[in-house]
Design an enzyme around this catalytic site. Structure first.
Site, PDB file in Angstrom:
ATOM      1  N   ASP A 198       0.849  -1.196   0.000  1.00  0.00           N
ATOM      2  CA  ASP A 198       0.000   0.000   0.000  1.00  0.00           C
ATOM      3  C   ASP A 198       0.884   1.246   0.000  1.00  0.00           C
ATOM      4  OD1 ASP A 198      -2.313  -1.517   0.191  1.00  0.00           O
ATOM      5  OD2 ASP A 198      -2.599  -1.169   2.336  1.00  0.00           O
TER       6      ASP A 198
ATOM      7  N   ARG B 237      -1.355  -0.645  -8.516  1.00  0.00           N
ATOM      8  CA  ARG B 237      -2.770  -0.402  -8.181  1.00  0.00           C
ATOM      9  C   ARG B 237      -2.922   1.118  -8.168  1.00  0.00           C
ATOM     10  NH1 ARG B 237      -3.770  -1.262  -2.211  1.00  0.00           N
ATOM     11  NH2 ARG B 237      -4.246  -3.444  -2.606  1.00  0.00           N
TER      12      ARG B 237
END
Ligand code: FDA
Length: 303
Positions: free
Chosen positions: A131, A181
Site C-alpha cells: 500500500d 494499483r
C-alpha cells in the site's frame, strides 16, 4: 474538504481511538468495513467472497510500530495469513503497509520484513501489494518495493492520483514491469505535493489509467467512482487488454452493487478486506471519504 481534513487529523488522535474502540456502536459501524478481529473471521469472509466470484486482498491494519519486535510480529501475521489462505485454496493475496513493517524505525528492517513476506507468499503462489501511505513515505516505499521485486516478482505497489508527480512514478514502474494499483489517495497532503481539487485528481486519474493500459503490467484500477471505471473499461478496449490482464479493486463494504455488476459483466474484481483489532486509522479514513457515515455514527453514539 474541511470535514475530510478534520477526520484525517482525528485519525491520528490516540484519545479518540481509545474512546471509539470501547464504544459498541462505533465497533458495529466499523464492521461494515472490517471482516472481524481475527484471521479466522477474515478467512471465512474471504471464502464467502470467493464463492460469489470475487478475489480478495487481505489487509491487517496497524500503522506505526514502536520497535523491531512489533514489526516482526506484524510480518509474521501477514505471511501466515497469506499462507493459510493459500492452504485453504482461497483466491487471496495480501496488502501490506511498510510503516507496519517498521520503515520509520529503520528502512533496512522494513526491507527485510517485506522480503520475508514476499518470499513466503511466492512459495504459496500468492501476490503481495505494498500500500502507499503519506507522501513522506513514497520514496522509501518505491525503493524497497524495487529491491524486493529484483528478488521475487510477486510484489507490486500503489500509485495515488492526487500526487502531482505520479505520472513520472508510473512511467518508471511500467518500464520495470512492477504492477500498479491506481487509487485517488487517502491521506492529508499539502498543496505543493498533491492536487486539492477533486476534479484535478479525477482528470489525473484518467491520464494515469491510460498510461497503465498502454504500458503497465497487470494494472489494478481501485476506485468506486463509476465514471472512472467506465473510462478504464474504454481504455482496456482501446489497448486490447484481455480481462485477465487487469482487474478492478474495491474496498469491502463499499458499493457492493457496483462490485457485483462488474463481476456479472465478466471483469475481475478484487475486494480489499481488512481484519484485526487495529481498525481505527482505516475506519477514520473511510469516514473522511463520506461524511454522511460520520453523521450516522455521531447521532447514535450517545443513545
Ligand atoms: P470517491 O471518494 O470519489 O468515491 C466514489 C463513490 O464511492 C462515492 O460517491 C460513494 O458512492 C462511494 N464511496 C467512496 N468511499 C466511500 C465510503 N468510505 N463509504 C461509502 N461510500 C463510499 N489509498 C491510499 O492512499 N493508499 C492505498 O494504498 C490505498 N489502497 C486502496 C485499495 C483499494 C482496493 C481501494 C478501493 C482504495 C484504496 N485506497 C488507498 C483509498 C483511495 O485512495 C480512496 O481514498 C478511496 O478509494 C475512495 O476514493 P474513490 O476512488 O472510491 O472515489
Amino acid at each position: 474538504m474541511l470535514f475530510r481534513q478534520t477526520l484525517l487529523f482525528l485519525s491520528r488522535r490516540k484519545e479518540l481511538e481509545e474512546f471509539l474502540k470501547r464504544n459498541p456502536l462505533a465497533r458495529q459501524a466499523s464492521s461494515r468495513y472490517v471482516a472481524g478481529d481475527t484471521r479466522q473471521e477474515a478467512l471465512e469472509v474471504t471464502r464467502r467472497l470467493n464463492e460469489e466470484g470475487f478475489r480478495v486482498t487481505l489487509d491487517y491494519p496497524g500503522e506505526e510500530v514502536a520497535d523491531q519486535e512489533q514489526s516482526r510480529a506484524a510480518t509474521e501475521e501477514y505471511a501466515a495469513a497469506v499462507e493459510e489462505a493459500a492452504s485453504l485454496g482461497l483466491q487471496a493475496g495480501i496488502s501490506v503497509k511498510l510503516s507496519h513493517l517498521g520503515v520509520r524505525l529503520d528502512e533496512e528492517l522494513a526491507y527485510e520484513n517485506l522480503r520475508t513476506i514476499v518470499e513466503r507468499a511466492a512459495q504459496a503462489e500468492r501476490f503481495v501489494r505494498v500500500d502507499m501511505e503519506g507522501s513522506d513515505l513514497t520514496e522509501a516505499t518505491l525503493k524497497i518495493v524495487r529491491r524486493v521485486h529484483g528478488i521475487s516478482k510477486n510484489v507490486g505497489t500503489v500509485v495515488q492520483s492526487y500526487l502531482r508527480r505520479s505520472s513520472t512514478i508510473i512511467e518508471h514502474l511500467n518500464k520495470e514491469k512492477i504492477s500498479v494499483r491506481l487509487v485517488k489517495g487517502a491521506y492529508l497532503e499539502p498543496e505543493e505535493v498533491a492536487f486539492q481539487d477533486t476534479e484535478e485528481v479525477d482528470l489525473y486519474f484518467m491520464r494515469l489509467v491510460e498510461a497503465l493500459f498502454r504500458d503497465g503490467d497487470h494494472p489494478a484500477i481501485a476506485t468506486h467512482d463509476e465514471k472512472l471505471i467506465e473510462f478504464a473499461v474504454d481504455m482496456a478496449f482501446i489497448y486490447s487488454r484481455a480481462e485477465h490482464e487487469y482487474e478492478f479493486q474495491m474496498l469491502y463494504g463499499i458499493r457492493k452493487d457496483l462490485q457485483r455488476k462488474l463481476l456479472q459483466d465478466g471483469y475481475r474484481v478484487r475486494i480489499y478486506l481488512p481484519y484485526g483489532e487495529d481498525w481505527y486509522g482505516y475506519f477514520m479514513r473511510r469516514l473522511a471519504e463520506r461524511p454522511a457515515n460520520l453523521w450516522f455514527l455521531l447521532r447514535n453514539l450517545n443513545k
